[in-house]
Design a protein around this motif. Sequence first.
Motif, PDB file in Angstrom:
ATOM      1  N   ILE A   1       0.759  -1.354  -0.039  1.00 21.49           N
ATOM      2  CA  ILE A   1      -0.001  -0.012  -0.022  1.00 21.49           C
ATOM      3  C   ILE A   1       0.730   1.182  -0.138  1.00 21.49           C
ATOM      4  O   ILE A   1       0.395   2.454  -0.365  1.00 21.49           O
ATOM      5  N   GLU A   2       1.994   1.143   0.399  1.00 22.35           N
ATOM      6  CA  GLU A   2       3.030   2.168   0.407  1.00 22.35           C
ATOM      7  C   GLU A   2       3.175   3.021  -0.749  1.00 22.35           C
ATOM      8  O   GLU A   2       3.244   4.242  -0.762  1.00 22.35           O
ATOM      9  N   GLU A   3       3.624   2.488  -1.736  1.00 20.71           N
ATOM     10  CA  GLU A   3       3.744   2.895  -3.073  1.00 20.71           C
ATOM     11  C   GLU A   3       2.611   3.621  -3.698  1.00 20.71           C
ATOM     12  O   GLU A   3       2.557   4.767  -4.112  1.00 20.71           O
TER      13      GLU A   3
ATOM     14  N   ARG B   1      -0.001  10.989  -2.352  1.00 18.36           N
ATOM     15  CA  ARG B   1       0.398  12.050  -1.591  1.00 18.36           C
ATOM     16  C   ARG B   1       1.063  13.294  -2.459  1.00 18.36           C
ATOM     17  O   ARG B   1       0.895  14.506  -2.446  1.00 18.36           O
ATOM     18  N   HIS B   2       1.775  12.593  -3.608  1.00 17.45           N
ATOM     19  CA  HIS B   2       2.528  13.623  -4.659  1.00 17.45           C
ATOM     20  C   HIS B   2       1.232  14.168  -5.585  1.00 17.45           C
ATOM     21  O   HIS B   2       1.508  15.419  -5.894  1.00 17.45           O
ATOM     22  N   GLU B   3      -0.004  13.684  -5.858  1.00 16.98           N
ATOM     23  CA  GLU B   3      -0.991  14.254  -6.611  1.00 16.98           C
ATOM     24  C   GLU B   3      -1.582  15.179  -5.980  1.00 16.98           C
ATOM     25  O   GLU B   3      -2.057  16.111  -6.427  1.00 16.98           O
ATOM     26  N   TRP B   4      -1.736  15.093  -4.639  1.00 18.09           N
ATOM     27  CA  TRP B   4      -2.275  16.128  -3.646  1.00 18.09           C
ATOM     28  C   TRP B   4      -1.284  17.279  -3.460  1.00 18.09           C
ATOM     29  O   TRP B   4      -1.716  18.097  -2.585  1.00 18.09           O
ATOM     30  N   HIS B   5      -0.141  17.073  -3.669  1.00 17.53           N
ATOM     31  CA  HIS B   5       0.972  18.017  -3.368  1.00 17.53           C
ATOM     32  C   HIS B   5       0.693  19.254  -3.659  1.00 17.53           C
ATOM     33  O   HIS B   5       0.793  20.526  -2.660  1.00 17.53           O
TER      34      HIS B   5
END
Length: 70
Positions: free
Chosen positions: A31-33, A39-43
């Motif tokens: 699930i980490e990847e 998280r990068h998409e919502w950065h």
Amino acid sequence: MLQKPIITLILLWQLIDEFRTKKQKHSEPAIEEPDSRERHEWHYLKWGFRAIQVVAAVYILVQLIQLLLR
């Protein structure tokens, strides 16, 4: 007329957000990847929200200084 209550709510929201403890999430390796990708998409949204918080804090500080100097 609604400007001061709205600014006060934004300031309180910012203070609560700053002092809230950040919890570390521990998840399964599978699930980490996808989590890091999300998280990068919502950065940029998070960055924009932080910019709005800073602008609101500066505005409130300027208003407070103007109030104290009157």
